[in-house]
Motif scaffolding. Structure first.
Motif, PDB file in Angstrom:
ATOM      1  N   LYS A  95       0.841  -1.210   0.000  1.00 41.79           N
ATOM      2  CA  LYS A  95       0.000   0.000   0.000  1.00 41.79           C
ATOM      3  C   LYS A  95       0.874   1.259   0.000  1.00 41.79           C
ATOM      4  O   LYS A  95       0.604   2.224  -0.718  1.00 41.79           O
ATOM      5  N   VAL A  96       1.898   1.245   0.832  1.00 40.76           N
ATOM      6  CA  VAL A  96       2.774   2.422   0.926  1.00 40.76           C
ATOM      7  C   VAL A  96       3.535   2.623  -0.391  1.00 40.76           C
ATOM      8  O   VAL A  96       3.616   3.739  -0.917  1.00 40.76           O
ATOM      9  N   LEU A  97       4.051   1.510  -0.944  1.00 42.56           N
ATOM     10  CA  LEU A  97       4.820   1.641  -2.174  1.00 42.56           C
ATOM     11  C   LEU A  97       3.939   2.104  -3.326  1.00 42.56           C
ATOM     12  O   LEU A  97       4.351   2.936  -4.144  1.00 42.56           O
ATOM     13  N   SER A  98       2.707   1.564  -3.424  1.00 47.93           N
ATOM     14  CA  SER A  98       1.887   2.029  -4.560  1.00 47.93           C
ATOM     15  C   SER A  98       1.472   3.474  -4.381  1.00 47.93           C
ATOM     16  O   SER A  98       1.430   4.237  -5.357  1.00 47.93           O
ATOM     17  N   ALA A  99       1.199   3.896  -3.141  1.00 46.82           N
ATOM     18  CA  ALA A  99       0.850   5.315  -2.946  1.00 46.82           C
ATOM     19  C   ALA A  99       2.049   6.204  -3.280  1.00 46.82           C
ATOM     20  O   ALA A  99       1.907   7.254  -3.920  1.00 46.82           O
ATOM     21  N   SER A 100       3.254   5.787  -2.880  1.00 48.44           N
ATOM     22  CA  SER A 100       4.459   6.574  -3.180  1.00 48.44           C
ATOM     23  C   SER A 100       4.682   6.640  -4.685  1.00 48.44           C
ATOM     24  O   SER A 100       4.991   7.711  -5.233  1.00 48.44           O
ATOM     25  N   ALA A 101       4.530   5.493  -5.346  1.00 47.16           N
ATOM     26  CA  ALA A 101       4.743   5.458  -6.799  1.00 47.16           C
ATOM     27  C   ALA A 101       3.737   6.366  -7.502  1.00 47.16           C
ATOM     28  O   ALA A 101       4.090   7.116  -8.413  1.00 47.16           O
ATOM     29  N   ALA A 102       2.487   6.310  -7.045  1.00 48.66           N
ATOM     30  CA  ALA A 102       1.441   7.127  -7.688  1.00 48.66           C
ATOM     31  C   ALA A 102       1.755   8.616  -7.565  1.00 48.66           C
ATOM     32  O   ALA A 102       1.462   9.406  -8.463  1.00 48.66           O
ATOM     33  N   LYS A 103       2.367   8.984  -6.446  1.00 50.23           N
ATOM     34  CA  LYS A 103       2.665  10.418  -6.229  1.00 50.23           C
ATOM     35  C   LYS A 103       4.079  10.787  -6.687  1.00 50.23           C
ATOM     36  O   LYS A 103       4.486  11.944  -6.599  1.00 50.23           O
ATOM     37  N   GLY A 104       4.857   9.809  -7.091  1.00 50.55           N
ATOM     38  CA  GLY A 104       6.242  10.088  -7.500  1.00 50.55           C
ATOM     39  C   GLY A 104       7.125  10.495  -6.335  1.00 50.55           C
ATOM     40  O   GLY A 104       8.060  11.282  -6.486  1.00 50.55           O
ATOM     41  N   ILE A 105       6.816   9.975  -5.150  1.00 55.23           N
ATOM     42  CA  ILE A 105       7.609  10.317  -3.958  1.00 55.23           C
ATOM     43  C   ILE A 105       8.581   9.179  -3.636  1.00 55.23           C
ATOM     44  O   ILE A 105       8.164   8.035  -3.450  1.00 55.23           O
TER      45      ILE A 105
END
Ligand code: SF4
Length: 344
Positions: A95-105
């Motif tokens: 969950k954390v990795l996909s949210a980070s990837a989606a935001k480019g963070i």
């Protein structure tokens, strides 16, 4: 090459304006990345509010609770720092990795010699691994989790309080991965001990082209961590062609030349230097400033300085390239110095 420091107090909504001002000053001094411990959701909201107020890239440092990471990702932060191994199961990491990837963070993976996985710590005790090897194995485990999820926008930090372990672990990992590395000796001690230990480790690594962001961890102010970082980067560029090429710049900003003071002194170099240090490091000028203890040797020894100050009792002299440009009283010294500084 980016200098990082870490906010040393609890995040608190009470004085966001004051925090933003201090962050602006740290940025002017050369800090390029500022990390905050985010222990709960309320702190995540405070960090989010702060991130919207400043241009400094802010990093959220999260342990144990993936929900805090997700909350931070709702805000304009620059990076999060987690250990995938301590924020729950794979579904939470995902969950954390996909949210980070989606935001480019990007995410910083943090591994610390003081909190290694139990099996690796046991292998150190059994003499099967050195601490540096264990740090690398721990970092590679975390990287493997990220790889499983195709997440590559990450950086690794392996922290040890030993200079030798810090150098060995980063050398080893640099040979085995292309991931950027954040380097520095952790829990390095008070100002003097911390600067010495970090200088030893960082100069060795930077000279070999290792390291992308640095932190000089000190039991002292953030400002002093940033100043120490600047001086170490400048020294690395001065002493190593490889480090210079990597940093893309040579010496930059203000260089302070100040004498140690001796029995001939007529001017309090220690007091003046500590009073002006942070202001001078925040100047966006490539100049040399000399703060010298006596009129006899000061201007001559600091001939290369773009601006210098010295004195004898109540008589204070400002000089430029060895030539006296103003004579003032001790009470007028700070004001006159500021005026001449502005002319540079
Ligand atoms: S500049 Fe003057 S006061 Fe300072 S160390 Fe040299 S001789 Fe001593």
């Amino acid at each position: 090459m980016v200098i990082q420091t870490m906010w040393k107090d609890r995040l608190c909504a009470a004085d966001l304006e004051g925090c933003a001002e201090r962050i602006g000053r740290l940025q002017a001094m050369g800090c390029g990345l500022l990390r905050f411990a985010v222990p709960d959701l309320a702190a995540a909201d405070v960090l989010g509010a702060l991130a919207a107020m400043v241009s400094m890239p802010l990093v959220a440092d999260i342990h144990f609770d993936y929900k805090i990471a997700l909350r931070c990702l709702d805000y304009p932060i620059a990076k999060i720092r987690i250990n995938p191994g301590n924020i729950g199961g794979r579904d939470r990491v995902e969950k954390v990795l996909s949210a980070s990837a989606a935001k480019g963070i990007p995410i910083r993976i943090g591994v610390n010699a003081g909190s290694l996985p139990r099996d690796l710590a046991a292998r150190i005790d059994a003499g099967e691994l050195t601490r540096a090897e264990a740090l690398v194995l721990a970092a590679e485990r975390e990287l493997a989790i990220f790889r499983d999820f195709d997440f590559t926008d990450c950086l690794v930090s392996m922290k040890a309080s030993s200079v030798a372990d810090t150098i060995r672990a980063n050398r080893l990992l640099a040979e085995r991965t292309d991931s950027p590395l954040h380097i520095g000796v952790t829990e390095a001690g008070p100002l003097i001990a911390g600067v010495v230990r970090n200088t030893a480790a960082l100069l060795a690594l930077l000279g070999e082209g290792i390291g992308d962001t640095i932190r000089v961890s000190l039991s002292d102010t953030m400002e002093n961590e940033v100043i120490a970082g600047r001086e170490i980067l400048n020294t690395a560029a001065e002493t190593s062609e490889r480090a210079k090429k990597r940093q893309g710049v040579g010496k930059g900003g203000v260089t302070i030349v100040s004498c140690p003071r001796c029995g001939r002194n007529g001017f309090d170099t220690h007091g003046f230097t500590s009073r002006w240090q942070d202001t001078l490091y925040a100047l966006d000028k490539d100049v040399t400033i000399a703060i010298m203890g006596c009129v006899v040797n000061g201007p001559g020894e600091a001939k290369h300085a773009d601006l210098g100050i010295t004195g004898s009792g109540n008589k204070v002299l400002l000089f430029r390239h060895g030539e006296v440009i103003r004579t003032i009283t001790a009470a007028e010294a700070d004001g006159a110095f500021r005026e001449e500084l502005e002319k540079l």
